[in-house]
Design a protein around this motif. Structure first.
Motif, mmCIF file in Angstrom:
data_model
loop_
_atom_site.group_PDB
_atom_site.id
_atom_site.type_symbol
_atom_site.label_atom_id
_atom_site.label_comp_id
_atom_site.label_asym_id
_atom_site.label_seq_id
_atom_site.Cartn_x
_atom_site.Cartn_y
_atom_site.Cartn_z
ATOM 1 N N PHE A 1 0.732 -1.213 -0.144
ATOM 2 C CA PHE A 1 0.070 -0.054 -0.100
ATOM 3 C C PHE A 1 0.894 1.114 -0.098
ATOM 4 N N ALA A 2 0.267 2.438 -0.331
ATOM 5 C CA ALA A 2 0.975 3.716 -0.255
ATOM 6 C C ALA A 2 0.146 4.688 0.328
ATOM 7 N N ARG A 3 0.701 5.848 0.470
ATOM 8 C CA ARG A 3 -0.037 6.990 1.298
ATOM 9 C C ARG A 3 -1.328 7.231 0.699
ATOM 10 N N HIS A 4 -1.271 7.061 -0.980
ATOM 11 C CA HIS A 4 -2.610 7.133 -1.417
ATOM 12 C C HIS A 4 -2.718 5.899 -2.126
ATOM 13 N N THR A 5 -3.782 5.033 -1.633
ATOM 14 C CA THR A 5 -4.132 3.848 -2.054
ATOM 15 C C THR A 5 -5.455 3.515 -2.740
ATOM 16 N N PHE A 6 -5.512 3.060 -3.800
ATOM 17 C CA PHE A 6 -6.896 3.248 -4.596
ATOM 18 C C PHE A 6 -7.010 1.661 -4.819
ATOM 19 N N ILE A 7 -8.243 1.128 -4.493
ATOM 20 C CA ILE A 7 -8.633 -0.373 -4.723
ATOM 21 C C ILE A 7 -9.947 -0.290 -5.448
ATOM 22 N N LEU B 1 -6.072 14.271 13.224
ATOM 23 C CA LEU B 1 -6.176 13.582 11.739
ATOM 24 C C LEU B 1 -4.786 13.220 11.160
ATOM 25 N N ALA B 2 -3.863 13.742 11.396
ATOM 26 C CA ALA B 2 -2.607 13.932 10.813
ATOM 27 C C ALA B 2 -1.875 12.378 10.972
ATOM 28 N N THR B 3 -2.291 11.795 11.955
ATOM 29 C CA THR B 3 -1.783 10.678 12.421
ATOM 30 C C THR B 3 -2.901 9.228 11.900
ATOM 31 N N LYS B 4 -3.884 9.607 11.207
ATOM 32 C CA LYS B 4 -4.968 8.640 11.243
ATOM 33 C C LYS B 4 -4.993 8.178 9.654
ATOM 34 N N VAL B 5 -5.596 6.932 9.460
ATOM 35 C CA VAL B 5 -5.797 6.280 8.223
ATOM 36 C C VAL B 5 -7.342 6.731 7.823
ATOM 37 N N VAL B 6 -7.543 7.363 6.831
ATOM 38 C CA VAL B 6 -8.963 7.537 6.408
ATOM 39 C C VAL B 6 -9.326 6.746 5.323
ATOM 40 N N VAL B 7 -10.391 5.985 5.321
ATOM 41 C CA VAL B 7 -10.829 5.014 4.198
ATOM 42 C C VAL B 7 -12.287 5.458 3.848
ATOM 43 N N PHE B 8 -12.291 5.654 2.529
ATOM 44 C CA PHE B 8 -13.591 5.921 1.700
ATOM 45 C C PHE B 8 -13.889 4.537 0.883
ATOM 46 N N ASP B 9 -15.213 4.135 1.215
ATOM 47 C CA ASP B 9 -15.625 3.043 0.116
ATOM 48 C C ASP B 9 -16.949 3.603 -0.479
ATOM 49 N N ASP B 10 -16.754 3.862 -1.655
ATOM 50 C CA ASP B 10 -17.537 4.382 -2.563
ATOM 51 C C ASP B 10 -18.426 5.337 -1.938
ATOM 52 N N PRO B 11 -17.796 6.502 -1.981
ATOM 53 C CA PRO B 11 -18.203 7.458 -1.353
ATOM 54 C C PRO B 11 -19.115 8.659 -2.287
ATOM 55 N N PHE B 12 -19.358 8.036 -3.181
ATOM 56 C CA PHE B 12 -20.526 8.658 -4.116
ATOM 57 C C PHE B 12 -21.492 7.549 -4.546
ATOM 58 N N ASN B 13 -23.058 7.980 -4.687
ATOM 59 C CA ASN B 13 -23.827 7.007 -5.112
ATOM 60 C C ASN B 13 -25.143 7.921 -5.420
ATOM 61 N N SER B 14 -25.539 7.792 -6.941
ATOM 62 C CA SER B 14 -26.567 8.195 -7.324
ATOM 63 C C SER B 14 -26.288 9.726 -7.346
ATOM 64 N N GLU C 1 -12.718 16.702 -2.454
ATOM 65 C CA GLU C 1 -12.769 16.427 -0.842
ATOM 66 C C GLU C 1 -11.709 15.381 -0.388
ATOM 67 N N ILE C 2 -11.748 14.414 -1.215
ATOM 68 C CA ILE C 2 -10.712 13.263 -0.923
ATOM 69 C C ILE C 2 -9.381 13.622 -1.047
ATOM 70 N N ILE C 3 -9.034 14.482 -2.229
ATOM 71 C CA ILE C 3 -7.861 14.816 -2.242
ATOM 72 C C ILE C 3 -7.534 15.870 -0.950
ATOM 73 N N VAL D 1 -4.584 7.664 3.067
ATOM 74 C CA VAL D 1 -5.972 7.716 2.480
ATOM 75 C C VAL D 1 -6.142 6.336 1.613
ATOM 76 N N ILE D 2 -7.302 5.651 2.001
ATOM 77 C CA ILE D 2 -7.388 4.430 1.229
ATOM 78 C C ILE D 2 -8.975 4.456 0.546
ATOM 79 N N VAL D 3 -8.697 4.762 -0.740
ATOM 80 C CA VAL D 3 -10.274 4.789 -1.516
ATOM 81 C C VAL D 3 -10.717 3.589 -2.247
ATOM 82 N N LEU D 4 -11.929 2.923 -1.789
ATOM 83 C CA LEU D 4 -12.143 1.852 -2.674
ATOM 84 C C LEU D 4 -13.685 2.064 -3.306
#
Length: 761
Positions: A25-31, A560-573, A585-587, A596-599
């Motif tokens: 994984f990296a600091r910006h991880t996209f799955i 926040l600076a020390t946290k891992v933030v995860v977004f799972d399908d943050p948009f819908n319809s 906003e994610i950036i 940040v991990i975005v799925l």
């Protein structure tokens, strides 16, 4: 920071996620991954890791698997393993935005009932605020319950408390191990105070003197006549031997010399100048007489020191002490046994007397010789010494008891009868307090008191924190959430944010504002013809509201600076504008957090975020279905995955689905392009770059159940049949006008987007 998923086993679709070339994984991880492949499972694993809560994983145990779910991750700090019951390490504070966050914190379904309002309150004040409010209500109810229990326990104790003593004082009485002995002592003390005069005048115990040999005994046995000439001694010895007078002759001669002048008392002959007479006079001088006298005197002293008179004095003192013990034992507590004279004392004295007298007799018979100590005397001395040690031990005990007696004399001399009786009553109360039955009642009462004090103390602290939290959070949150809603072009806002405690549980009561009109949230009983949450917000609006709450939470998080933030399908319809705002906003969050991990099911959306992320700190992964082996996490080339799938085509389809905007014939063409591109890039080994949608459908049909895209066949076949009639040239023999039904098209657009994972299932 999460560096690598080493393995996820028996969790959801992951039988074993490990695969060759396990990506970092990296600091910006996209799955990216299709719905149902495991994105939600990854979120559950990360939520469990952050909260150290095994339930998020255990609830997703792979169905039909006999093995326990296990997870192994690589963090900056080292390995973190979940062994089926607990984590070996955690990643505190991990923030996850997914369906679970929406359901728990914003809404559940379309109806906002009491449970949903409590969840909405949690969104406004955060988990900390809700926990504080729930804790306050729970503690208040617990405090009331404890008050009732305290009253009942206090009544049960009253019959055991001495008259005049307060309940708290009775409870505070500390246990005393020897309380029975203390009560007996207090009884003695009360009696002693009442008999103060007799105690004052009564004599203390007497120490007993040990019988002993007079001083100089052994020195006397070793004495000789130092002024007797050696030749006189030889003449005397020879004369006594010649006349058979050895042993007794010395005394006979010594007595005779007292009557001899110048002539022999037997024959009258002149004895002056005779050598033998001179020897007799030298031997039996005044020194001889003094030695003999000392021997006789010593025999008298030995008899006095060790004889019956001395033993009688010891017996008399011992008898007197026994009488004193009988008196003093009523007022003092002590052991009488060590106070008596040892039984061995009299026989020891008599044995020593006999042995000493025997030695003195031997000395008297041969006063000119030193008399040595014989074995009988040595044994008698040893036995006497043992008796003397025992007697000294008795005297030590007598002195200790006399110290008690002295203290008793002093204390009773100034004591007060009432004070002594009060001390006795206190000791009896202590005993009653710690009897098993009463002690149990006291423990119950004290436990209730302690519990209530603890509850009230915690409640006061919780209430103060809740008030401060509410004042500091509610209005700023409302303002910031509305700013986010404006940024998302939501068309609504929230207002009148309040909180109440129906049923003792914190509940939200804010309003929605649409077209400058305030709308109550309503509940399950709200009529359908009345505006409320369920009929004024679309699915996209609800997702936008949830995302606004999540972003507002992150902005106020000091860690926040020390946290891992995860977004799972943050948009819908959502329409294209909200999609682009979500990317922005994610950036923005990524610049402030540790990772940040975005799925997403939509690679195109991930590509949009990817393009705005630093090239040196980003990685793209995909979840691939390996059939019987379950899902695997593999590297993916987003550029290639999105090649030919223009962002505008999918945006246009999603915009039409949301707003109905777009040219209908053009949308049908874009549907085919999107599907063709998806199949070519997803299954490059099975479709050519020149295959059209009809070719793709035919190859899947011919491949049968073994074709990797077989699960897509039915939908692709129907969509192909629908779109082909509008995509190819018009059939002049068909009398049916070439009209497109927007409602029918909407259905097929939705099915198209779902097939390419651009729409939530």
């Amino acid at each position: 920071m999460l560096k690598k998923v080493i393995a996820i086993k028996n969790v959801g679709r992951f039988l074993n996620s490990a695969a060759p070339g396990n990506p970092h994984f990296a600091r910006h991880t996209f799955i990216t991954g299709a719905n149902g492949y495991g994105k939600t499972t990854i979120c559950a694993v990360l939520r469990s890791l952050g909260a150290n809560d095994p339930s998020h994983i255990l609830g997703r145990k792979t169905l039909g698997s006999a093995d326990a779910p296990t997870v192994e991750l690589l963090l900056d700090s080292g390995a973190a393993r979940f062994d089926g019951t607990a984590w070996s390490a955690t990643l505190p504070g991990t923030a996850v935005f997914d369906g679970v966050f929406v359901a728990e914190n914003v809404h559940s379904g379309e109806i906002v009932d009491i449970e949903q309002k409590r969840n909405l309150y949690r969104v406004i004040v955060g988990d900390d605020g809700v926990k504080l409010a729930a804790a306050d209500a729970g503690l208040a109810a617990a405090s009331r319950t404890k008050t009732t229990e305290i009253t009942a326990a206090g009544k049960a104790l009253q019959s055991h408390i001495p008259v005049g003593m307060k309940l708290d004082a009775f409870l505070a009485l500390a246990p005393v191990e020897d309380i029975d002995a203390q009560i007996a002592d207090k009884l003695q003390n009360v009696e002693a105070v009442r008999q103060a005069g007799a105690i004052r005048d009564r004599a203390m115990l007497a120490e007993l003197a040990s019988p002993a040999l007079p001083e100089g005994f052994e020195e006397l046995l070793s004495r000789t006549i130092d002024d007797i000439a050696n030749d006189a001694e030889r003449q005397l010895t020879g004369h006594l031997a010649a006349h058979s007078m050895a042993g007794t002759g010395e005394g006979w001669i010594a007595a005779g010399l007292e009557h001899a002048g110048d002539s022999c008392p037997f024959c009258g002959q002149d004895i002056q100048g005779l050598p033998l007479i001179a020897a007799f006079r030298a031997v039996f001088s005044d020194g001889y007489k003094a030695l003999a006298s000392d021997i006789m005197t010593m025999k008298i002293h030995v008899a006095q020191a060790l004889g019956d008179a001395a033993l009688a004095r010891i017996e008399a003192g011992d008898a007197q002490n026994r009488a004193g013990v009988e008196f003093w034992s009523k007022y003092c507590t002590f052991d009488a046994a060590p106070l008596a004279a040892p039984a061995s004392l009299a026989p020891a004295a008599r044995w020593l007397l006999a042995a000493a007298t025997s030695l003195l007799n031997r000395k008297a018979a041969n006063p000119l010789d030193a008399t040595g100590l014989d074995e009988a005397f040595i044994a008698a001395c040893a036995y006497h010494d043992e008796a003397s040690v025992a007697l000294e031990a008795a005297n030590v005990a007598i002195r200790d008891v006399n110290a008690l007696i002295t203290g008793k004399k002093v204390s009773t001399g100034a004591a007060d009868v009432k004070a002594a009786e009060a001390e006795l009553a206190l000791s009896k109360a202590i005993k009653a307090r710690h009897e098993a039955a009463v002690d149990g009642l006291c423990a119950t009462y004290s436990g209730h008191i302690s519990d209530k004090e603890d509850i009230d103390k915690r409640k006061d602290g919780i209430r103060a924190r809740l008030d401060a939290h509410t004042k500091a959070v509610v209005k700023p949150y409302e303002s910031r959430i509305n700013e986010h809603l404006i940024a998302f072009n939501a068309g609504f806002s929230i207002a009148e944010t309040k909180h109440t405690f129906p049923g003792g549980i914190a509940t939200s009561s804010y309003q929605l504002v649409i077209n400058d009109t305030a709308i109550d949230l309503g509940d399950g009983k709200t009529p359908g013809d009345k505006p409320s949450f369920k009929n004024t917000l679309s699915a996209g609006d609800r997702t936008t509201l949830a995302l606004a709450f999540f972003l507002a939470h992150l902005e106020r998080d000091p860690a926040l600076a020390t946290k891992v933030v995860v977004f799972d399908d943050p948009f819908n319809s959502q329409d294209a504008f909200r999609r682009r705002q979500t990317v922005h906003e994610i950036i923005k969050v990524a610049r402030s957090c540790a990772q940040v991990i975005v799925l997403s099911h939509d690679p195109t959306f991930l590509k949009q975020v990817w393009d705005k992320s630093p090239a040196d700190s980003r990685v793209a992964l995909t979840i691939v279905d390996h059939r019987s082996q379950g899902s695997k996490i593999m590297p993916v080339d987003l550029e290639k995955a999105c090649q030919g799938r223009t962002v505008t085509d999918i945006d246009d389809l999603q915009t039409f689905l949301t707003t109905g905007a777009g040219k209908l014939h053009d949308l049908i063409r874009k549907m085919r392009v999107v599907l063709e591109t998806y199949c070519r890039t997803t299954y490059p080994a099975y479709f050519l770059s020149t295959d059209w949608l009809g070719d793709i459908v035919r190859k899947i049909r011919e491949g049968g159940g073994t074709h990797p895209a077989h699960a897509l066949y039915d939908e692709l076949d129907q969509i192909n049949g629908y779109t082909s009639q509008y995509h190819h040239g018009e059939n002049v023999g068909d009398a049916t006008p070439d009209q497109i039904d927007p409602t029918e098209l909407t259905g097929f657009v939705r099915r198209t987007l779902r097939q390419v994972n651009a729409l939530q299932a």
